[in-house]
Design a protein around this motif. Structure first.
Motif, short mmCIF file in Angstrom:
data_model
loop_
_atom_site.label_atom_id
_atom_site.label_comp_id
_atom_site.label_asym_id
_atom_site.label_seq_id
_atom_site.Cartn_x
_atom_site.Cartn_y
_atom_site.Cartn_z
N PHE A 381 0.84 -1.20 0.00
CA PHE A 381 0.00 0.00 0.00
C PHE A 381 0.87 1.24 0.00
O PHE A 381 1.86 1.32 0.70
CB PHE A 381 -0.92 0.00 1.23
N LEU A 411 -8.87 -3.65 -6.25
CA LEU A 411 -8.01 -3.95 -5.10
C LEU A 411 -8.86 -3.84 -3.84
O LEU A 411 -9.58 -2.86 -3.66
CB LEU A 411 -6.85 -2.96 -5.05
N GLN A 413 -9.20 -4.72 0.57
CA GLN A 413 -8.47 -4.81 1.83
C GLN A 413 -8.12 -6.27 2.14
O GLN A 413 -8.96 -7.15 1.91
CB GLN A 413 -9.42 -4.27 2.90
N PHE B 15 -6.11 2.78 3.35
CA PHE B 15 -6.67 2.21 2.12
C PHE B 15 -8.15 1.94 2.34
O PHE B 15 -8.55 1.37 3.35
CB PHE B 15 -5.94 0.91 1.76
N GLU B 17 -11.37 0.28 0.43
CA GLU B 17 -11.91 -0.42 -0.74
C GLU B 17 -13.31 0.08 -1.05
O GLU B 17 -13.92 0.80 -0.25
CB GLU B 17 -11.89 -1.92 -0.53
N ASN B 18 -13.79 -0.32 -2.21
CA ASN B 18 -15.07 0.17 -2.72
C ASN B 18 -16.23 -0.60 -2.09
O ASN B 18 -16.78 -1.51 -2.68
CB ASN B 18 -15.06 0.00 -4.25
N ARG B 19 -16.53 -0.23 -0.83
CA ARG B 19 -17.65 -0.85 -0.12
C ARG B 19 -18.37 0.25 0.63
O ARG B 19 -17.73 1.21 1.05
CB ARG B 19 -17.12 -1.88 0.88
N ARG B 22 -17.17 2.79 4.30
CA ARG B 22 -15.82 2.54 4.83
C ARG B 22 -15.39 3.71 5.70
O ARG B 22 -14.68 3.54 6.69
CB ARG B 22 -14.80 2.34 3.69
N PHE B 70 -7.63 -2.62 8.93
CA PHE B 70 -7.32 -1.64 7.90
C PHE B 70 -5.86 -1.69 7.48
O PHE B 70 -4.99 -2.09 8.26
CB PHE B 70 -7.63 -0.22 8.40
#
Lengths: 433, 143
Positions: A381, A411, A413, B15, B17-19, B22, B70
């Protein structure tokens, strides 16, 4: 309705059986004599060509699987020298290495013959104009229909895939009567036509769809007919067997497997034991006349059953029902076979992502989409969006190279993708057929 | 240890993610750890995002977030003080024109305002910002 090869196609069952046995004996002997690979296989199984005395004796021969093709890359399974080969095709392997198929002159002839019979059996002939919208190239789908159309004496338009506006223009302007494509692409073309104000049934001569390369249903056939007035004919094939080979006749009730070209068995996928007609199991094919790249009891991985009742069309050649699934986790995306193992293999080349992944297949406006979800490793990351986007791009490019199908990469987690004990279920298929 | 190191501020880069929600999940962890958020931005990548946060206790926040699954990294950023008046940003830009800024975000902290920047060469960035007469906030202001 015309018959392309009445002598063979209309053989009564008993004579067809006798022909199959004769061809099986010859083919077994050929494999034994010309191929160290097949001879070794037969020896290990304790069988020799002389042991083939009845058709049922085919069961003494050992099975072949996709793994044999992979291990045989590139030439180990080829039974003829380069001097006799006229062409190679390649299909995607399970782990990134392609399966290479070679063809002699007779192999190419028989391939075209097979499809010429099939196309004639539902009404096509030399006055037809056939647009081939399958991929031309290493994939056998384009050139297979191309040469069969020429052999039949019809006119071929080698449109290949893509450029739907051009495809439509050709259909309208050249009086195309039949189109070889995936069913989803034909549906898509129908939608594009509709948007342009073209009524396929009224404004064009397109009446036949030569459809295959992906799972589809009778419901989809009905929808295609209602929407476009095009009758869809189901096609089956695989590059290991040559390419697209067998189709439905005008009855549209099962695909005829030409008995002089292939010997068909259905076995229990677990035990390998033969199943009765009507019973669902794994398709096993022995090619009876192939010279360069023979197939001995090749386990196709497709689930189907044999229809025993004679077809009203008068052909005694065995028929199969629609493919009802796979024994492995292979999926077909836009007509291309994709194995999750290929995705896994490809992802493993990128140290930035973990080994877990998920493959999400969906259909947007009749076209398949594939999303590969991979877990980003914490150490990979970075706060730099450009670098992360570049990583995603690299993964996506490699997948496209290996699979021949574009894949969107997401991508995620670490630790969020499902874990499996035992057999992993990595594919989420949201398509409706 | 350089004299200028005190201007390096630990930002959390998370980071995402596409949820759905978050951001809520991040905020919940920080709330439960009684961590105060001082500055904040979300960057959009291709199918994912990066949440960037300045907090009062970055080491604890980082550990809590990692414990919750995370992916977190520290990124060093600089905090430049601005006048909280029209033209406040403009006054800075003239001194910053030779510095390569990767990203930035601002917030108001009366009586002044703050511009957070991530620069390519941090040591060099600090020197030239100071040489240009700009006021950089010390990391004790945050942590």
């Amino acid at each position: 309705m015309d018959v392309w090869n009445p002598h063979i196609e209309k053989l009564p069952k008993a004579q067809l059986d006798a022909l199959q046995l004769k061809l099986l004996k010859i083919q077994t002997r050929r494999m034994w004599e010309f191929s160290p690979f097949y001879r070794e296989r037969m020896r290990t199984a304790g069988v020799a060509p002389d042991d083939i005395r009845t058709l049922k004796d085919v069961r003494k021969l050992p099975f072949m699987t996709k793994k044999d093709l992979r291990d045989g890359y590139p030439n180990k399974l080829m039974m003829r020298d380069r001097g006799d080969l006229l062409r190679y095709h390649a299909s995607s392997g399970t782990t990134g290495k392609a399966t290479i198929v070679g063809y002699t002159k007779n192999d190419l002839e028989n391939w075209s013959e097979s499809l010429a019979r099939a196309m004639t059996s539902f009404g096509l002939g030399k006055n037809d104009v056939i647009q081939v919208a399958n991929t031309y190239g290493l994939f056998s789908g384009g050139l297979g229909f191309h040469y069969a159309t020429e052999k039949m004496g019809a006119t071929v338009i080698p449109a290949s895939t893509g450029n739907t506006d051009r495809q439509l223009e050709l259909i309208c302007d050249l009086g195309v009567t039949a189109m070889a494509a995936t069913p989803s692409y034909l549906m898509y073309l129908g939608e594009v036509a509709e948007k342009k104000g073209i009524d396929i049934h009224k404004d064009t001569k397109l009446r036949y769809g030569l459809l295959g390369g992906e799972p589809w249903s009778d419901r989809m056939r009905d929808r295609i007919y209602e929407k476009m007035g095009v009758r869809g004919f189901n096609c089956f094939g695989a590059s290991e067997l040559s390419g697209p080979l067998f189709m439905e006749c005008a009855e549209q009730d099962g695909i005829h497997f030409w008995g002089d070209l292939a010997y068909l068995e259905i076995v229990d996928p677990e035990t390998g034991e033969p199943l009765e007609p009507g019973q669902k199991g794994e398709m096993v094919v022995t090619m009876l006349q192939k010279e360069a790249f023979p197939m001995m009891r090749y386990r196709m991985g497709d689930i189907t059953s044999i229809m025993e009742e004679p077809c009203p069309c008068g052909r005694a050649h065995p028929r199969i029902t629609r493919i009802q699934g796979r024994v492995d986790d292979m999926i077909i995306i836009r007509g291309i076979n994709v194995f999750p193992s290929q995705v896994e293999h490809s992802l493993m080349q990128h140290s930035e992502v973990g080994n877990e992944f998920q493959l999400v297949v969906d259909r947007k406006g009749h076209l398949d989409t594939m999303l590969v979800r991979a877990e980003l490793k914490p150490e990979a990351f970075t706060d730099n969006i450009i670098e992360l986007n570049a990583l995603r791009e690299r993964i996506s490019n490699r997948l496209k190279n290996v699979l021949n199908v574009s894949a969107n990469v997401e991508l995620v987690q670490p630790g969020t993708l499902p874990r499996f004990e035992g057999k992993a279920k990595r594919v989420v298929d949201r398509r409706e057929y | 240890m350089s004299e200028n190191d005190k201007y390096r501020i630990k930002q959390l880069s998370i980071f995402s993610e596409n949820r759905p929600n978050r951001l809520g999940a991040v905020a919940k962890v920080l709330k439960e750890g009684k961590i105060n958020i001082l500055g904040f931005s979300i960057a959009e990548g291709a199918g994912y995002g990066v949440i960037r946060v300045l907090v009062d206790r970055p080491d604890i926040a980082r550990d809590l977030l990692i414990k919750d699954g995370f992916v977190v990294k520290f990124t060093e950023v600089l905090a430049i003080q601005m006048q909280d008046t029209p033209g406040g940003l403009f006054d800075l830009t003239d001194q910053m024109k030779d510095i390569n800024i990767e990203y930035g975000y601002g917030y108001r902290n009366p009586p002044y305002a703050v511009l957070i920047v991530r620069v390519e060469e941090i040591e060099q960035g600090i020197s030239s910002l100071l040489a240009g007469g700009l006021r950089l906030l010390d990391n004790v202001t945050f942590h």
